[in-house]
Scaffold this motif. Structure first.
Motif, PDB file in Angstrom:
ATOM      1  N   MET A 114      42.402   3.008 -79.916  1.00 19.49           N
ATOM      2  CA  MET A 114      40.983   3.002 -79.590  1.00 19.49           C
ATOM      3  C   MET A 114      40.393   1.601 -79.473  1.00 19.49           C
ATOM      4  O   MET A 114      39.391   1.402 -78.788  1.00 19.49           O
ATOM      5  CB  MET A 114      40.205   3.807 -80.631  1.00 19.49           C
ATOM      6  N   ASN A 117      40.997   1.217 -75.850  1.00 19.94           N
ATOM      7  CA  ASN A 117      40.466   2.259 -74.965  1.00 19.94           C
ATOM      8  C   ASN A 117      38.951   2.387 -75.003  1.00 19.94           C
ATOM      9  O   ASN A 117      38.316   2.642 -73.971  1.00 19.94           O
ATOM     10  CB  ASN A 117      41.084   3.610 -75.333  1.00 19.94           C
ATOM     11  N   GLN A 118      38.350   2.261 -76.188  1.00 19.18           N
ATOM     12  CA  GLN A 118      36.912   2.498 -76.322  1.00 19.18           C
ATOM     13  C   GLN A 118      36.142   1.244 -75.917  1.00 19.18           C
ATOM     14  O   GLN A 118      35.614   0.506 -76.736  1.00 19.18           O
ATOM     15  CB  GLN A 118      36.586   2.933 -77.749  1.00 19.18           C
ATOM     16  N   ARG A 199      31.778  13.282 -66.841  1.00 18.37           N
ATOM     17  CA  ARG A 199      32.392  12.866 -68.091  1.00 18.37           C
ATOM     18  C   ARG A 199      31.387  13.026 -69.225  1.00 18.37           C
ATOM     19  O   ARG A 199      30.199  13.254 -68.984  1.00 18.37           O
ATOM     20  CB  ARG A 199      32.880  11.426 -67.966  1.00 18.37           C
ATOM     21  N   ASN A 507      30.020   2.951 -70.771  1.00 20.01           N
ATOM     22  CA  ASN A 507      31.379   3.484 -70.753  1.00 20.01           C
ATOM     23  C   ASN A 507      32.172   2.953 -69.572  1.00 20.01           C
ATOM     24  O   ASN A 507      31.619   2.405 -68.614  1.00 20.01           O
ATOM     25  CB  ASN A 507      31.356   5.017 -70.749  1.00 20.01           C
ATOM     26  N   SER A 511      37.688   5.691 -66.930  1.00 18.28           N
ATOM     27  CA  SER A 511      38.090   6.642 -67.970  1.00 18.28           C
ATOM     28  C   SER A 511      36.921   7.406 -68.565  1.00 18.28           C
ATOM     29  O   SER A 511      37.100   8.492 -69.118  1.00 18.28           O
ATOM     30  CB  SER A 511      38.825   5.906 -69.096  1.00 18.28           C
ATOM     31  N   GLN A 513      35.494   6.430 -71.193  1.00 15.57           N
ATOM     32  CA  GLN A 513      35.488   6.140 -72.627  1.00 15.57           C
ATOM     33  C   GLN A 513      34.277   5.277 -72.972  1.00 15.57           C
ATOM     34  O   GLN A 513      34.051   4.237 -72.358  1.00 15.57           O
ATOM     35  CB  GLN A 513      36.766   5.398 -73.023  1.00 15.57           C
TER      36      GLN A 513
END
Length: 723
Positions: A114, A117-118, A199, A507, A511, A513
């Motif tokens: 994460m 990714n985040q 999303r 985000n 993705s 995310q």
């Protein structure tokens, strides 16, 4: 634990931790690169450039198995070691050491999760990592490769069945005409979607705008876990129909549900899960579903049939769903997609029930599965080659400013999971860490004039009037100007614990995310006159909860308990407290210049204890549990409560080993008696011998308590080891 064991077997293996914070993982590290948050792509673009300039490229692999290397290298070429060090705010020698090890050693694995990714550029960061492995040929080999550690159990399985708004089932793409035609034909679905759906962050914005009329929320608690809590709450308030399927009876999200559906939990489920190495395993329920709870597939099937799709949702057993899924993975595949479970499509229920773990892809020629992908240098792309992606590093979107000068990072703690809807109900798991906090570097704490345990308010531009107040934890493992808060606690657990309100929902464009690792906040110390706790019967504790400004639920084994703080002094709170005391009980009060205690009994049994002071205190919960759960209180025990003086047996410090309930002072005593290795403590006290997650803390206690200068891994004659 696996890395620890690998390090033990091969002490020459280098472990590098790239993290702004010095976490427990650093105890294993040969090198800790405490980079500036959000600069990960800079680091790996610099590594790619370094590989090219230090004769560390696998030219044969690049030529035969990849596309786009020249473009990726051109984009990375400005990132020299010096520029990387400056941008990442890391000494040059650390960058050089990391790059040299990656370039010179024959094998390398890059684990990421994460923290990568985040982010608003999480996809770029992942691609920057993959670029380095492709360029050096460190992929498709034992001990080499980029390894994404998923953030949730069965996240792999969720993606396999199309559990994202931008993909079809069985790892097929919405915008790929062949994939679209395959799924459309397989399911006889003439109205199959032709473009990605919304999303998560965008979906809540659409609901707030009135564009989404119905939300069905399953197996998640977005009011607590999503960023921009104010927006999520507004969306659910505005949505015409909110359905929530959950195992818990109380969550932040259930407060907004028009329909609540009881669902089965992990120990009741019957199906399959997939781990990070593509291994599918059968999960068999340990107990029958409780009460009215049903499996998610049953609930969905019932709704599908009620909507008129009887044939499509005629499932009677999860084996039927699994067989259909396996058949879809094989449809028009012929080796073009890695996810292929075709040989399992004909399993009957008995075969499904006895299914042993399998690694996809499976095929008629590989019926036992495939343990390693890309070993032959071929990839699942139209031309069989991997594609480099040219990366231009971008900094986080939520940048600090004069008004919001501090960076906020969020994450997890050892013994809790996500929003604590299940782990929060296990008192043992709260004995190690029982409250949220805000980690602050000592210099920042000095500037803010706060100390450990003080309460501090955090505000962000997106807070929307939601107050977030957390206890201070002074931590020299933080970088200056950067704060850390665990995200597990929420409104279910406290009056001001809603950390998600501090992150604005920015985000990643690809993705989706959200950027949960980089917020911008300001901090305001909160002056309180009273601190303490209220312990006892749930109804009484809940009644007093509303009479205080700040509270935090802290679960115990036998009774309700809240920590409280208020801007009134203890003496000024007496009148308010007395209004809530039960009429059928006796109560005693001890009031001094710095504290106030009220003990309520019924037939000499403890009913309620209110223990207040003018500064934060730490009353052992298990002491109160023993009094509440015991026989009639003696005069000495009542006096102990009034004086807020626990029995000596309960002054053993916090729990370090949750598995066996071993406390800090007990461990220190064992160290003083000569048990100055983790293995030695395990033999003496059992701590660290079960899940192993407390080993790092045990090592820190050894270092601080004994004459051992630094914990390290070493072989022992018993074939055990010390950390």
């Amino acid at each position: 634990q696996r890395i620890e064991r690998a390090k033990l077997r091969n002490p020459d293996m280098k472990v590098v931790v790239v993290d702004p914070r010095e976490t427990d993982s650093c105890s294993l590290a040969d090198l800790h690169v405490a980079l500036k948050p959000g600069t990960d792509a800079v680091l790996f673009c610099g590594l790619l450039n370094y590989l090219a300039h230090h004769n560390s490229l696998d030219d044969t692999f690049i030529q035969n198995s990849t596309n786009g290397f020249a473009e990726a290298l051109a984009e990375a070429s400005p990132w020299t070691v010096a520029k990387v060090a400056e941008t990442c705010d890391v000494p040059v020698k650390l960058i050089e050491q990391l790059f040299n090890w990656f370039a010179s050693l024959p094998r390398a694995i890059t684990f990421f999760s994460m923290g990568i990714n985040q982010s608003t550029s999480g996809v770029d960061k992942g691609n920057a990592i993959i670029n380095c492995h492709l360029a050096s040929g460190k992929i498709g080999k034992e001990g080499s490769g980029p390894f994404s550690i998923t953030g949730q159990p069965n996240a792999m399985g969720g993606r396999e069945v199309g559990g994202l708004s931008n993909m079809l089932a069985a790892h097929m793409d919405i915008d790929n005409p062949q994939h679209h035609a395959t799924v459309k034909e397989f399911w006889q679905a003439p109205n199959l979607i032709t473009k990605p759906g919304l999303r998560a962050v965008d979906m809540f914005q659409a609901a707030a705008d009135g564009k989404v009329k119905c939300l069905w929320i399953m197996a998640t608690n977005p009011v607590a876990s999503m960023p921009n809590r104010a927006l999520v709450e507004a969306a659910l308030k505005n949505c015409e129909l909110v359905i929530v399927s959950d195992t818990a009876a109380q969550t932040d999200t259930l407060n907004y549900a028009h329909i609540a559906l009881p669902a089965t939990g992990w120990s009741e489920k019957n199906g399959t899960v997939t781990n990070s190495e593509r291994r599918i395993s059968r999960q068999r329920g340990l107990v029958e579903p409780m009460g009215e709870a049903k499996h998610d597939w049953e609930i969905l099937s019932m709704v599908g049939r009620a909507m008129g799709f009887e044939e499509a949702f005629a499932y009677q057993h999860p084996a039927e769903i699994f067989a259909e899924h396996c058949a879809l993975t094989a449809a028009n595949n012929n080796g073009s997609r890695a996810l292929d479970l075709g040989p399992l499509a004909d399993l009957n229920i008995a075969q499904y029930d006895s299914l042993r773990p399998q690694q996809w892809p499976l095929s008629n020629t590989h019926r036992i599965g495939t343990d390693r992908l890309f070993a032959d240098g071929s990839f699942y792309t139209p031309d069989g080659k991997a594609n480099f992606v040219a990366i231009t590093p971008r900094l986080p979107e939520q940048q600090t400013s004069a008004e919001y000068p501090f960076v906020l990072n969020t994450g997890r703690v050892r013994d809790q999971w996500h929003t604590m809807t299940r782990t929060g109900n296990a008192p043992r798991l709260l004995k190690h860490i029982d409250r949220p906090w805000l980690s602050i570097h000592p210099v920042d704490a000095q500037v803010l004039d706060v100390k450990d345990g003080d309460l501090i308010k955090a505000e962000a531009a997106c807070s929307g009037g939601i107050e977030v107040i957390l206890p201070v934890k002074i931590d020299d493992k933080q970088r200056r100007g950067e704060m850390f808060a665990p995200f597990h606690w929420s409104a279910t657990w406290g009056s001001h614990a809603r950390v998600g309100a501090l992150l604005n929902g920015a985000n990643d464009a690809l993705s989706g995310q959200p950027e949960l690792k980089h917020g911008a906040i300001k901090l305001i110390p909160v002056a309180m006159q009273s601190y303490g706790l209220v312990y006892g019967e749930e109804a009484l504790v809940n009644a007093l909860q509303s009479a205080t400004y700040y509270y935090l639920n802290t679960l115990t084994s036998v009774a309700a308990c809240i920590e409280i703080a208020d801007q009134r002094d203890p003496q000024s709170m007496v009148a308010e407290v007395i209004k809530h005391l039960p009429k059928d009980a006796q109560w005693a009060t001890l009031q001094g210049p710095h504290q106030l205690s009220i003990v309520v009994t019924r037939k000499n049994k403890l009913v309620l204890a209110i223990l207040l002071a003018d500064k934060p205190t730490d009353i052992p919960r298990d002491w109160l549990d023993s009094l509440y759960n015991g026989d009639e209180l003696s005069p000495e025990q009542i006096n102990g409560l009034l004086e807020q003086q626990p029995d000596d047996a309960f002054l053993l410090g916090k729990v370090v080993c949750s598995c066996f309930g071993v406390r800090e002072n007990t461990i220190k005593q064992a160290i003083a008696e000569g048990n100055n290795t983790v293995a030695g403590l395990g033999k003496a006290l059992k701590c660290g011998t079960n899940c192993g997650s407390c080993k790092t803390e045990l090592a820190s206690l050894i270092e601080s308590t004994s004459a051992v200068s630094k914990p390290h891994l070493k072989e022992e004659t018993t074939n055990e080891y010390a950390l």
